[in-house]
Design a protein around this motif. Structure first.
Motif, PDB file in Angstrom:
ATOM      1  N   TYR A   7      36.864  28.600 -93.778  1.00  9.73           N
ATOM      2  CA  TYR A   7      36.487  29.558 -92.739  1.00  9.73           C
ATOM      3  C   TYR A   7      34.980  29.569 -92.543  1.00  9.73           C
ATOM      4  CZ  TYR A   7      35.737  33.877 -90.252  1.00  9.73           C
ATOM      5  OH  TYR A   7      35.323  34.793 -89.323  1.00  9.73           O
ATOM      6  N   GLY A   8      34.560  29.465 -91.298  1.00  2.00           N
ATOM      7  CA  GLY A   8      33.148  29.557 -90.968  1.00  2.00           C
ATOM      8  C   GLY A   8      32.367  28.272 -91.133  1.00  2.00           C
ATOM      9  N   GLU A   9      33.027  27.184 -91.480  1.00  2.00           N
ATOM     10  CA  GLU A   9      32.333  25.915 -91.662  1.00  2.00           C
ATOM     11  C   GLU A   9      32.907  24.859 -90.731  1.00  2.00           C
ATOM     12  OE1 GLU A   9      32.231  24.558 -95.675  1.00  2.00           O
ATOM     13  OE2 GLU A   9      31.537  26.469 -96.444  1.00  2.00           O
ATOM     14  N   VAL A  10      32.080  23.907 -90.378  1.00  2.00           N
ATOM     15  CA  VAL A  10      32.520  22.764 -89.582  1.00  2.00           C
ATOM     16  C   VAL A  10      33.196  21.778 -90.520  1.00  2.00           C
ATOM     17  CG1 VAL A  10      31.721  20.867 -88.131  1.00  2.00           C
ATOM     18  CG2 VAL A  10      30.669  23.114 -87.917  1.00  2.00           C
ATOM     19  N   VAL A  11      34.362  21.274 -90.120  1.00  2.00           N
ATOM     20  CA  VAL A  11      35.058  20.335 -90.992  1.00  2.00           C
ATOM     21  C   VAL A  11      34.359  18.977 -90.967  1.00  2.00           C
ATOM     22  CG1 VAL A  11      37.290  21.461 -90.744  1.00  2.00           C
ATOM     23  CG2 VAL A  11      36.712  19.578 -89.233  1.00  2.00           C
ATOM     24  N   PRO A  12      34.403  18.242 -92.067  1.00  2.00           N
ATOM     25  CA  PRO A  12      33.799  16.907 -92.086  1.00  2.00           C
ATOM     26  C   PRO A  12      34.584  15.962 -91.180  1.00  2.00           C
ATOM     27  CG  PRO A  12      34.983  17.340 -94.127  1.00  2.00           C
ATOM     28  CD  PRO A  12      34.993  18.609 -93.355  1.00  2.00           C
ATOM     29  N   ALA A  13      33.941  14.898 -90.756  1.00  2.00           N
ATOM     30  CA  ALA A  13      34.567  13.928 -89.845  1.00  2.00           C
ATOM     31  C   ALA A  13      35.883  13.393 -90.409  1.00  2.00           C
ATOM     32  CB  ALA A  13      33.598  12.782 -89.559  1.00  2.00           C
ATOM     33  N   SER A  14      35.959  13.223 -91.719  1.00  2.00           N
ATOM     34  CA  SER A  14      37.179  12.682 -92.328  1.00  2.00           C
ATOM     35  C   SER A  14      38.368  13.633 -92.191  1.00  2.00           C
ATOM     36  CB  SER A  14      36.936  12.371 -93.802  1.00  2.00           C
ATOM     37  OG  SER A  14      36.578  13.558 -94.495  1.00  2.00           O
ATOM     38  N   VAL A  20      42.072  13.946 -80.284  1.00  2.00           N
ATOM     39  CA  VAL A  20      41.567  12.771 -79.572  1.00  2.00           C
ATOM     40  C   VAL A  20      41.412  13.040 -78.081  1.00  2.00           C
ATOM     41  CG1 VAL A  20      42.036  10.364 -78.979  1.00  2.00           C
ATOM     42  CG2 VAL A  20      42.488  11.193 -81.294  1.00  2.00           C
ATOM     43  N   VAL A  21      42.432  13.610 -77.455  1.00  2.00           N
ATOM     44  CA  VAL A  21      42.380  13.861 -76.008  1.00  2.00           C
ATOM     45  C   VAL A  21      41.280  14.865 -75.675  1.00  2.00           C
ATOM     46  CG1 VAL A  21      43.664  14.772 -74.032  1.00  2.00           C
ATOM     47  CG2 VAL A  21      44.798  13.262 -75.669  1.00  2.00           C
ATOM     48  N   GLU A  22      41.219  15.970 -76.445  1.00  2.00           N
ATOM     49  CA  GLU A  22      40.182  16.975 -76.208  1.00  2.00           C
ATOM     50  C   GLU A  22      38.793  16.380 -76.405  1.00  2.00           C
ATOM     51  OE1 GLU A  22      42.109  19.265 -79.202  1.00  2.00           O
ATOM     52  OE2 GLU A  22      42.135  21.022 -77.873  1.00  2.00           O
ATOM     53  N   LEU A  23      38.637  15.588 -77.457  1.00  2.00           N
ATOM     54  CA  LEU A  23      37.347  14.966 -77.739  1.00  2.00           C
ATOM     55  C   LEU A  23      36.944  14.015 -76.619  1.00  2.00           C
ATOM     56  CD1 LEU A  23      34.976  14.613 -79.682  1.00  2.00           C
ATOM     57  CD2 LEU A  23      36.325  12.882 -80.879  1.00  2.00           C
ATOM     58  N   ASP A  24      37.878  13.206 -76.137  1.00  2.00           N
ATOM     59  CA  ASP A  24      37.584  12.286 -75.038  1.00  2.00           C
ATOM     60  C   ASP A  24      37.149  13.037 -73.783  1.00  2.00           C
ATOM     61  OD1 ASP A  24      38.161  10.075 -76.593  1.00  2.00           O
ATOM     62  OD2 ASP A  24      40.181   9.793 -75.763  1.00  2.00           O
ATOM     63  N   HIS A  25      37.839  14.116 -73.458  1.00  2.00           N
ATOM     64  CA  HIS A  25      37.466  14.915 -72.279  1.00  2.00           C
ATOM     65  C   HIS A  25      36.076  15.514 -72.451  1.00  2.00           C
ATOM     66  CE1 HIS A  25      41.129  14.897 -69.858  1.00  2.00           C
ATOM     67  NE2 HIS A  25      41.819  14.992 -70.989  1.00  2.00           N
ATOM     68  N   SER A  48      33.757  22.351 -84.728  1.00  2.00           N
ATOM     69  CA  SER A  48      34.051  21.016 -85.245  1.00  2.00           C
ATOM     70  C   SER A  48      34.216  20.023 -84.103  1.00  2.00           C
ATOM     71  CB  SER A  48      35.323  21.044 -86.098  1.00  2.00           C
ATOM     72  OG  SER A  48      35.143  21.894 -87.209  1.00  2.00           O
ATOM     73  N   LEU A  49      34.873  20.448 -83.022  1.00  2.00           N
ATOM     74  CA  LEU A  49      35.043  19.591 -81.854  1.00  2.00           C
ATOM     75  C   LEU A  49      33.694  19.255 -81.233  1.00  2.00           C
ATOM     76  CD1 LEU A  49      36.997  18.248 -79.824  1.00  2.00           C
ATOM     77  CD2 LEU A  49      37.018  20.429 -78.582  1.00  2.00           C
ATOM     78  N   ILE A  50      32.846  20.246 -81.099  1.00  2.00           N
ATOM     79  CA  ILE A  50      31.512  20.016 -80.530  1.00  2.00           C
ATOM     80  C   ILE A  50      30.707  19.070 -81.415  1.00  2.00           C
ATOM     81  CG2 ILE A  50      29.302  21.132 -80.029  1.00  2.00           C
ATOM     82  CD1 ILE A  50      31.009  23.586 -79.140  1.00  2.00           C
ATOM     83  N   ARG A  51      30.757  19.266 -82.719  1.00  2.00           N
ATOM     84  CA  ARG A  51      30.009  18.404 -83.645  1.00  2.00           C
ATOM     85  C   ARG A  51      30.452  16.949 -83.504  1.00  2.00           C
ATOM     86  NH1 ARG A  51      27.599  20.054 -88.497  1.00  2.00           N
ATOM     87  NH2 ARG A  51      27.033  21.818 -87.203  1.00  2.00           N
TER      88      ARG A  51
END
Length: 88
Positions: A7-14, A20-25, A48-51
């Protein structure tokens, strides 16, 4: 294995999966210079999505800035904090 969703942290890339679809958009809109508003309940992974999108833009050669505004209580205090020089 430790739960990557803290909670409250950005998840690591892994641990960033199934967006995928949201990130591509998001990356396409950022590359096109669009204004973007992400609206969803808390803990849905907006940060996390923004990062991930900023990382993708960096890989494309774009200069990105990640500014956390939640620590400022008003627009004026944000501007003052943003204008304050930071020391390395």
């Amino acid at each position: 294995m430790r739960n990557p969703f803290v909670y409250g942290e950005v998840v690591p890339a892994s641990a960033f999966v199934d967006r995928v679809v949201e990130l591509d958009h998001l990356v396409s809109d950022l590359a096109a210079g669009q204004k973007i508003f992400l609206i969803s309940p808390r803990r849905y992974g907006k940060s996390s999505l923004i990062r991930q999108a900023l990382a993708a833009m960096t890989r494309r050669g774009a200069l990105t800035v990640d500014v956390t505004v939640s620590s400022f209580s008003s627009y004026v205090s944000f501007l003052e904090g943003y204008a304050r020089p930071s020391l390395p």
